[in-house]
Write a protein that holds these residues in place. Structure first.
Motif, short mmCIF file in Angstrom:
data_model
loop_
_atom_site.label_atom_id
_atom_site.label_comp_id
_atom_site.label_asym_id
_atom_site.label_seq_id
_atom_site.Cartn_x
_atom_site.Cartn_y
_atom_site.Cartn_z
N ARG A 28 0.82 -1.22 0.00
CA ARG A 28 0.00 0.00 0.00
C ARG A 28 0.85 1.27 0.00
NH1 ARG A 28 -3.11 -3.23 3.81
NH2 ARG A 28 -2.12 -2.11 5.52
N ASN A 30 3.62 4.20 -1.10
CA ASN A 30 3.93 4.92 -2.34
C ASN A 30 5.22 4.42 -2.97
OD1 ASN A 30 1.63 6.50 -2.25
ND2 ASN A 30 2.62 8.08 -1.01
N LYS A 33 4.31 1.26 -4.87
CA LYS A 33 3.51 1.62 -6.04
C LYS A 33 4.36 2.25 -7.13
CE LYS A 33 -0.74 2.09 -3.40
NZ LYS A 33 -1.66 3.02 -2.75
N GLN A 37 5.02 0.62 -10.74
CA GLN A 37 4.68 1.41 -11.94
C GLN A 37 5.88 1.51 -12.88
OE1 GLN A 37 3.79 5.54 -11.16
NE2 GLN A 37 2.58 5.71 -13.04
#
Length: 177
Positions: A28, A30, A33, A37
């Protein structure tokens, strides 16, 4: 996913549960993520560029965590390629077949398995550094048959892999890592 094994103790399961909870929290974040990405963007660009240029490639599998993550990502991103496990029968890590079976149950991929065994090989099978020549021949044959070898390695895993990235980048004539 924890694949059951008689070797797993209750203490192992407790540690697994703790690590799973930590992973859920990290997933969860950043940082996670952003890393996901970036990785998916790089892979997606590779898939698109390969499709546009007609470049052929295959995903090399060891059934370790890096190659399983790579294979899952490539599958989710819609890669249309062969997935190949080069299986060393003389030194196959315990649990590989269980991991393979669990993955193949949930992923519809174009899969090939190549098995070899050096247990009875004479010295001519090996180069002067002790590396099996047959391994090199298998990789050369796969390049000829399927194209570029896409492999799952982590930049942060070792100094050797960092050097590889700094020297060669993500892609060479033979591989994409």
């Amino acid at each position: 996913m924890l694949i059951d094994s008689p070797r797993i103790t209750p203490a192992d399961r407790a540690i697994w549960d703790e690590l799973l909870e930590q992973d859920k929290i990290y997933a969860r974040s950043n940082v996670y993520k952003r890393h996901l990405q970036i990785t998916e963007s790089i892979l997606s660009d590779f898939i698109t560029a390969s499709k546009e240029s007609g470049k052929r490639y295959y995903v090399g599998l060891s059934w370790g965590k890096d190659s399983v993550c790579l294979a899952d990502m490539m599958h989710r991103l819609g890669a249309k390629c062969k997935y190949v496990y080069i299986r060393n029968l003389a030194r196959e890590p315990e649990g590989n077949i269980s991991v393979r079976d669990a993955f193949l149950e949930t992923h519809d991929i174009d899969y090939e398995e190549i098995a070899y065994d050096y247990s009875h090989a004479d010295r001519t099978y090996f180069d002067r550094n002790g590396k099996p020549k047959k391994w090199q021949h298998i990789l050369a044959e796969l390049k000829e048959k399927y194209g570029c070898h896409v492999t799952g390695i982590r930049y942060d895993e070792s100094a050797k892999r960092k050097r590889r990235f700094r020297t060669m980048g993500l892609e060479t004539e033979y591989s994409f890592a």
